[in-house]
Design a protein around this motif. Structure first.
Motif, short mmCIF file in Angstrom:
data_model
loop_
_atom_site.label_atom_id
_atom_site.label_comp_id
_atom_site.label_asym_id
_atom_site.label_seq_id
_atom_site.Cartn_x
_atom_site.Cartn_y
_atom_site.Cartn_z
N PHE A 1 41.63 43.08 10.78
CA PHE A 1 41.31 42.46 9.50
C PHE A 1 41.41 43.47 8.36
N HIS A 2 40.77 44.61 8.50
CA HIS A 2 40.77 45.58 7.41
C HIS A 2 42.13 46.24 7.23
N TYR A 3 42.84 46.42 8.33
CA TYR A 3 44.19 46.98 8.23
C TYR A 3 45.08 46.03 7.43
N ASP B 1 40.67 34.57 0.22
CA ASP B 1 41.73 35.47 0.66
C ASP B 1 41.10 36.80 1.06
N ALA B 2 41.75 37.46 2.02
CA ALA B 2 41.27 38.77 2.47
C ALA B 2 41.57 39.86 1.45
N SER B 3 42.58 39.65 0.62
CA SER B 3 43.06 40.68 -0.29
C SER B 3 42.48 40.51 -1.69
N ALA B 4 41.76 41.53 -2.13
CA ALA B 4 41.23 41.50 -3.50
C ALA B 4 42.35 41.49 -4.52
N GLU B 5 43.46 42.14 -4.20
CA GLU B 5 44.60 42.17 -5.12
C GLU B 5 45.24 40.79 -5.24
N GLN B 6 45.31 40.06 -4.14
CA GLN B 6 45.83 38.70 -4.21
C GLN B 6 44.93 37.81 -5.07
N LEU B 7 43.62 37.96 -4.90
CA LEU B 7 42.68 37.19 -5.70
C LEU B 7 42.76 37.58 -7.18
N ALA B 8 43.06 38.84 -7.43
CA ALA B 8 43.21 39.28 -8.83
C ALA B 8 44.36 38.56 -9.52
N ARG B 9 45.41 38.22 -8.76
CA ARG B 9 46.52 37.47 -9.35
C ARG B 9 46.07 36.06 -9.72
N ARG C 1 39.00 33.30 9.30
CA ARG C 1 38.37 32.85 10.55
C ARG C 1 36.89 32.54 10.38
N ASP C 2 36.30 32.92 9.26
CA ASP C 2 34.87 32.76 9.04
C ASP C 2 34.64 32.09 7.69
N LEU C 3 34.39 30.80 7.72
CA LEU C 3 34.15 30.04 6.50
C LEU C 3 32.67 29.65 6.39
N SER C 4 31.80 30.45 7.00
CA SER C 4 30.38 30.11 7.08
C SER C 4 29.72 30.02 5.71
N ARG C 5 30.32 30.60 4.69
CA ARG C 5 29.75 30.50 3.34
C ARG C 5 29.87 29.09 2.79
N PHE C 6 30.72 28.26 3.41
CA PHE C 6 30.92 26.89 2.95
C PHE C 6 30.18 25.93 3.88
N ASP D 1 43.73 35.64 16.82
CA ASP D 1 43.34 34.38 17.46
C ASP D 1 43.24 33.32 16.37
N VAL D 2 44.05 32.29 16.47
CA VAL D 2 44.08 31.26 15.42
C VAL D 2 43.07 30.14 15.67
N ALA D 3 42.50 30.05 16.87
CA ALA D 3 41.58 28.96 17.18
C ALA D 3 40.39 28.89 16.23
N PRO D 4 39.76 30.03 15.85
CA PRO D 4 38.64 29.93 14.90
C PRO D 4 39.06 29.39 13.54
N VAL D 5 40.29 29.63 13.14
CA VAL D 5 40.77 29.10 11.86
C VAL D 5 40.77 27.58 11.90
N TRP D 6 41.32 27.00 12.96
CA TRP D 6 41.36 25.54 13.06
C TRP D 6 39.96 24.95 13.15
N ARG D 7 39.07 25.58 13.93
CA ARG D 7 37.71 25.05 14.06
C ARG D 7 36.98 25.06 12.72
N GLU D 8 37.11 26.15 11.98
CA GLU D 8 36.45 26.24 10.69
C GLU D 8 37.04 25.27 9.67
N CYS D 9 38.35 25.10 9.70
CA CYS D 9 38.98 24.13 8.80
C CYS D 9 38.44 22.73 9.07
N HIS D 10 38.35 22.37 10.33
CA HIS D 10 37.85 21.04 10.69
C HIS D 10 36.40 20.87 10.24
#
Length: 261
Positions: free
Chosen positions: A11-13, A92-100, A120-125, A144-153
């Protein structure tokens, strides 16, 4: 695990890699111009899951919708959806992307909620917070994409929709030797599911790090499509395109298509 990965978790990389790409003005980090925002304000949904337009009927009208733009910063999709009348949150993971995104929002007087985090972690919502999750190609950056789908649902309301795009996993199979590309040859080298940390040598990972590229993961169709079904989604649409921007870099893509659903 090779040094390039030992020093940073994935993630951080990848977060740092996308910060660099955004600062370098990559294709998905170029803020939309005022003309595009003006057109979107006429009610046109111009946001893209891929380089091409959305299929008809997928999101024809965004007015009044609560939309989560998931891992889609860069000053493009979120501002366009907000201009079309949606209440938009961008994570978004990238602060620079959010800055745009912030740049366009301030320039065009748009309301955007910007959140820095992991797809993968949308627990703030809270549960059932959104009418739509808009998720352009980005889940190749998580192992692992499974947590993305579970959180989206979980964060979607009953009857809500997930619009997600991803590469056909076949693009990850071929050897990326430039000499082979010059000869027009495709040599299978990697198995699916694919993972940079597991499949590339230490020298290849070091070269990728030197180029500032993110680590990628080629998920299987069972993970990409079956995973959505397992998370509780019904597949209501499927669309495929060739990604012309990749053909010069990935010979395989001249013969197969990119999938969105």
């Amino acid at each position: 695990m090779p040094d390039a990965v030992q020093q940073h978790d994935v993630f951080h990389y990848n977060q740092a890699a996308w910060d660099r790409q955004a600062r370098a003005d990559c294709e998905w980090s170029r803020p939309v111009d005022a003309a595009a925002i003006a057109e979107a304000r006429q009610g046109r949904v111009l946001a893209k899951l891929t380089p091409g337009p959305l299929p008809a009927g997928w999101l024809d009208d965004a007015l009044g919708l609560d939309i989560l733009c998931l891992a889609s910063g860069g000053g493009q999709q979120g501002p366009l959806l907000a201009a079309a009348g949606a209440r938009v949150t961008v994570l978004d993971a990238s602060a620079e992307q959010l800055a745009r995104d912030r740049e366009v929002a301030e320039r065009e007087n748009l309301a955007l909620r910007l959140e820095h985090g992991d797809m993968r972690d949308l627990s703030r919502f809270a549960d059932a917070s959104f009418d739509c999750v808009f998720h352009p190609i980005s889940n190749l950056y998580v192992p692992d994409v499974a947590p993305v789908w579970r959180e989206c649902h979980r964060v979607l309301r009953p009857g809500g929709r997930l619009l997600a795009s991803f590469y056909n996993p076949a693009v990850f199979v071929a050897d990326r030797d430039p000499a082979l590309m010059e000869q027009g040859l495709i040599r299978p080298r990697f198995a699916i599911p694919y993972a940079d940390p597991a499949h590339l040598s230490e020298a290849e990972l070091a070269a990728k790090r030197t180029r500032g590229e993110a680590l990628v993961f080629g998920h299987s169709l069972a993970e990409l499509i079956g995973g959505q079904v397992a998370a509780g989604f019904l597949i209501a649409g499927f669309h495929e395109i060739r990604n012309r921007s990749l053909i010069d870099r990935l010979l395989f893509d001249a013969y197969i298509v990119e999938s969105i659903d």
